[in-house]
Design a protein around this motif. Sequence first.
Motif, PDB file in Angstrom:
ATOM      1  N   VAL A 159       0.430  -0.886  -0.072  1.00 11.21           N
ATOM      2  CA  VAL A 159       0.157  -0.123   0.174  1.00 11.21           C
ATOM      3  C   VAL A 159       0.885   1.185  -0.529  1.00 11.21           C
ATOM      4  O   VAL A 159       0.562   2.163  -0.603  1.00 11.21           O
ATOM      5  CB  VAL A 159      -0.763  -0.054   0.930  1.00 11.21           C
ATOM      6  N   ARG A 160       1.719   1.197   0.888  1.00  9.47           N
ATOM      7  CA  ARG A 160       2.874   2.413   1.610  1.00  9.47           C
ATOM      8  C   ARG A 160       4.492   2.171   0.362  1.00  9.47           C
ATOM      9  O   ARG A 160       4.805   1.051   0.697  1.00  9.47           O
ATOM     10  CB  ARG A 160       2.881   2.621   1.969  1.00  9.47           C
ATOM     11  N   TRP A 161       3.932   2.896  -0.968  1.00 12.89           N
ATOM     12  CA  TRP A 161       5.620   2.116  -1.661  1.00 12.89           C
ATOM     13  C   TRP A 161       6.136   3.882  -1.723  1.00 12.89           C
ATOM     14  O   TRP A 161       5.747   4.947  -1.731  1.00 12.89           O
ATOM     15  CB  TRP A 161       4.195   2.565  -2.986  1.00 12.89           C
ATOM     16  N   ARG A 162       8.037   3.120  -2.005  1.00 12.95           N
ATOM     17  CA  ARG A 162       8.442   4.509  -1.919  1.00 12.95           C
ATOM     18  C   ARG A 162       9.435   4.128  -3.643  1.00 12.95           C
ATOM     19  O   ARG A 162       9.167   3.165  -4.141  1.00 12.95           O
ATOM     20  CB  ARG A 162       9.311   4.582  -0.916  1.00 12.95           C
ATOM     21  N   LYS A 163       9.860   4.779  -4.402  1.00 12.12           N
ATOM     22  CA  LYS A 163      10.311   5.130  -5.661  1.00 12.12           C
ATOM     23  C   LYS A 163      11.843   4.874  -5.836  1.00 12.12           C
ATOM     24  O   LYS A 163      12.378   5.363  -4.848  1.00 12.12           O
ATOM     25  CB  LYS A 163      10.036   6.007  -7.128  1.00 12.12           C
ATOM     26  N   ALA A 164      11.807   3.848  -7.065  1.00  8.35           N
ATOM     27  CA  ALA A 164      13.490   3.624  -6.371  1.00  8.35           C
ATOM     28  C   ALA A 164      14.719   3.797  -7.588  1.00  8.35           C
ATOM     29  O   ALA A 164      15.505   3.429  -8.364  1.00  8.35           O
ATOM     30  CB  ALA A 164      13.624   1.619  -6.497  1.00  8.35           C
ATOM     31  N   GLY A 165      13.457   4.857  -8.824  1.00 11.70           N
ATOM     32  CA  GLY A 165      14.588   5.209 -10.199  1.00 11.70           C
ATOM     33  C   GLY A 165      13.896   4.231 -11.128  1.00 11.70           C
ATOM     34  O   GLY A 165      13.406   3.532 -10.803  1.00 11.70           O
ATOM     35  N   LYS A 166      14.258   4.731 -12.029  1.00 10.57           N
ATOM     36  CA  LYS A 166      14.700   3.584 -13.533  1.00 10.57           C
ATOM     37  C   LYS A 166      15.268   2.510 -13.212  1.00 10.57           C
ATOM     38  O   LYS A 166      16.345   2.160 -12.615  1.00 10.57           O
ATOM     39  CB  LYS A 166      15.557   5.093 -14.127  1.00 10.57           C
ATOM     40  N   VAL A 167      14.351   1.663 -14.164  1.00 14.99           N
ATOM     41  CA  VAL A 167      15.076   0.103 -14.714  1.00 14.99           C
ATOM     42  C   VAL A 167      15.793   0.055 -15.790  1.00 14.99           C
ATOM     43  O   VAL A 167      16.256  -0.573 -16.253  1.00 14.99           O
ATOM     44  CB  VAL A 167      14.149  -0.062 -13.670  1.00 14.99           C
ATOM     45  N   LEU A 168      14.970   0.609 -16.515  1.00 17.64           N
ATOM     46  CA  LEU A 168      15.171   0.659 -18.109  1.00 17.64           C
ATOM     47  C   LEU A 168      14.415   1.660 -18.911  1.00 17.64           C
ATOM     48  O   LEU A 168      13.560   2.773 -18.436  1.00 17.64           O
ATOM     49  CB  LEU A 168      13.859  -0.882 -18.777  1.00 17.64           C
ATOM     50  N   GLU A 169      15.001   2.089 -20.164  1.00 20.20           N
ATOM     51  CA  GLU A 169      14.689   3.885 -21.009  1.00 20.20           C
ATOM     52  C   GLU A 169      15.049   2.843 -22.347  1.00 20.20           C
ATOM     53  O   GLU A 169      15.428   1.946 -22.859  1.00 20.20           O
ATOM     54  CB  GLU A 169      16.180   4.276 -20.748  1.00 20.20           C
ATOM     55  N   GLY A 170      14.757   3.765 -23.202  1.00 16.75           N
ATOM     56  CA  GLY A 170      14.310   3.603 -24.375  1.00 16.75           C
ATOM     57  C   GLY A 170      15.757   2.737 -24.952  1.00 16.75           C
ATOM     58  O   GLY A 170      17.367   3.566 -24.394  1.00 16.75           O
ATOM     59  N   GLY A 171      15.870   2.151 -26.334  1.00 17.99           N
ATOM     60  CA  GLY A 171      17.131   1.554 -27.141  1.00 17.99           C
ATOM     61  C   GLY A 171      17.923   2.288 -27.726  1.00 17.99           C
ATOM     62  O   GLY A 171      17.997   4.185 -27.962  1.00 17.99           O
ATOM     63  N   LYS A 172      19.025   1.838 -28.543  1.00 19.56           N
ATOM     64  CA  LYS A 172      20.033   2.877 -29.436  1.00 19.56           C
ATOM     65  C   LYS A 172      19.395   3.179 -31.002  1.00 19.56           C
ATOM     66  O   LYS A 172      18.114   2.513 -30.818  1.00 19.56           O
ATOM     67  CB  LYS A 172      21.106   2.409 -29.736  1.00 19.56           C
ATOM     68  N   ALA A 173      19.448   4.487 -31.010  1.00 16.52           N
ATOM     69  CA  ALA A 173      19.128   5.177 -32.096  1.00 16.52           C
ATOM     70  C   ALA A 173      18.771   3.813 -33.595  1.00 16.52           C
ATOM     71  O   ALA A 173      19.710   2.530 -33.348  1.00 16.52           O
ATOM     72  CB  ALA A 173      19.926   5.973 -32.968  1.00 16.52           C
ATOM     73  N   GLY A 174      17.688   3.623 -34.332  1.00 18.22           N
ATOM     74  CA  GLY A 174      17.606   2.773 -35.487  1.00 18.22           C
ATOM     75  C   GLY A 174      16.884   1.208 -34.621  1.00 18.22           C
ATOM     76  O   GLY A 174      16.013   0.377 -35.351  1.00 18.22           O
ATOM     77  N   SER A 175      16.838   0.603 -33.308  1.00 26.02           N
ATOM     78  CA  SER A 175      16.314  -0.180 -32.333  1.00 26.02           C
ATOM     79  C   SER A 175      14.850   0.313 -32.491  1.00 26.02           C
ATOM     80  O   SER A 175      14.160   1.182 -32.606  1.00 26.02           O
ATOM     81  CB  SER A 175      16.604  -0.251 -31.238  1.00 26.02           C
ATOM     82  N   PHE A 176      14.336  -1.175 -32.345  1.00 29.57           N
ATOM     83  CA  PHE A 176      12.725  -1.426 -31.915  1.00 29.57           C
ATOM     84  C   PHE A 176      12.012  -0.668 -30.860  1.00 29.57           C
ATOM     85  O   PHE A 176      11.345  -0.500 -30.810  1.00 29.57           O
ATOM     86  CB  PHE A 176      12.260  -2.751 -31.826  1.00 29.57           C
TER      87      PHE A 176
END
Length: 443
Positions: A240-257
């Motif tokens: 119920v009570r949550w705390r954020k821990a940051g990003k774990v996955l971002e977009g890929g390199k240029a030209g990727s899907f």
Amino acid sequence: MLTAAPLLSPPPPPPRCHVAIPLRCHAPTQQVAAAAADRGLLLRGAGSPVVKRAPGGWLLWYQCGARVALAASTDGLRWGPPVEPDPLVASTDWWAFDTAAVRPSDVLLFSGPDASARSGFPSSAVYWLYYSGSTDERFGSPFPAAAAAAAEDVPALPGLAISQDGRHWARIEGDHHTGALLGVGEEEEGGDPRRGWEARCVAAPKVVLHAEGDLRMYYHSFDEMSQRHAIGLARSKDGVRWRKAGKVLEGGKAGSFDEGGVRHGHVVRDRAAGRYVMVYEGVDANGRVSIGMAVSEDGLKGWRRSSELPILRPSDDDEGWDSTVVGSPCLVQMDGAYDWRMYYTGVGRDGEAAIGMAYSEGHGLQKFEKWDAVLIVPLMALWVTGSIPILANLFFSRRITTTVKRRTEKTIDCMKKERDAQPLKWHQMDGLPRLPFLEVCLV
């Protein structure tokens, strides 16, 4: 020990963030016969599938318009009519974050007094539904595919509801002033108030129970700095009570899907490999949406793509039901160590959304094939006429794929054994006569 609850009775990258599935929603209809353009199709007029196996059958929570609907199945392929009334609708509290529309994101199934003792909920709280809610009607209202980008302005926040039976729900208010579990622009673990990357929304909460007192929520938001979607992590001791821990996955390199960003990450624990697997939506530079996969040893950090290619793309058939978008993946591990199903939302050129299924069998999750319902009719003909070898050869010559052939041979062998073990019995289902064990053979 937590146990499963019983089954209830019968083009640039998008500039804003929410569940980007354009729905023209009507009463969902079951797919019975499959043409080439319909491979994988299970249920029309539906999206955002959340599928769970329970003793005796399967449950499907899905989005239809501005509400959450529920259906049941014996095999996870043919679904019954939606349960009435709708399990979850928009809130009537004027101050709430979900007064316009709600969409299912994940469901945890608990039962027994030990589950409630750990969470602080009464023992009747066996279903926990995590969902996205919005105060903007565009979040759930039908709109044509061409207007999908305009609807990306819609904000969304995560919510929680609990239920005794999977259909009647009570909302649990989170710490946010709107009743949501999390808000935008709040502090992450470590006291770093990073408002930039998730100032617009916290959408599609998918929750993993890692251990007692350790729940993990994977969600997506829109990064104003990179102008791309990314997947973030929050942690909780009680759900119920949550705390954020940051990003774990971002977009890929240029030209990727997925160079345009990643979203809708669904994480499960791979029992065979002892690691965590994430399936997610990847958006390319032209706005085309496919499904990719990443893995992590602990589910917290070190997420790496399993391949530079998506595991599932939109159909190459222009008339296909999923020729424009495949997304909102929901991964289910079957009984076999390397057998998986992936339920997903597809959108065709007409803007209509539908739910489909693909499977991975012995490929180590590197390859998914769309389920093909056309197998049912030829196999029934084989049984009735007794001409298994002749009709099988004709069938293979018409559909020359090694996957179909292998699965057909397996099914025929299964049917032979069942035929010898029990008398021939017919059942009526979806307007077609079926053998009671046929579904078991096909799964």
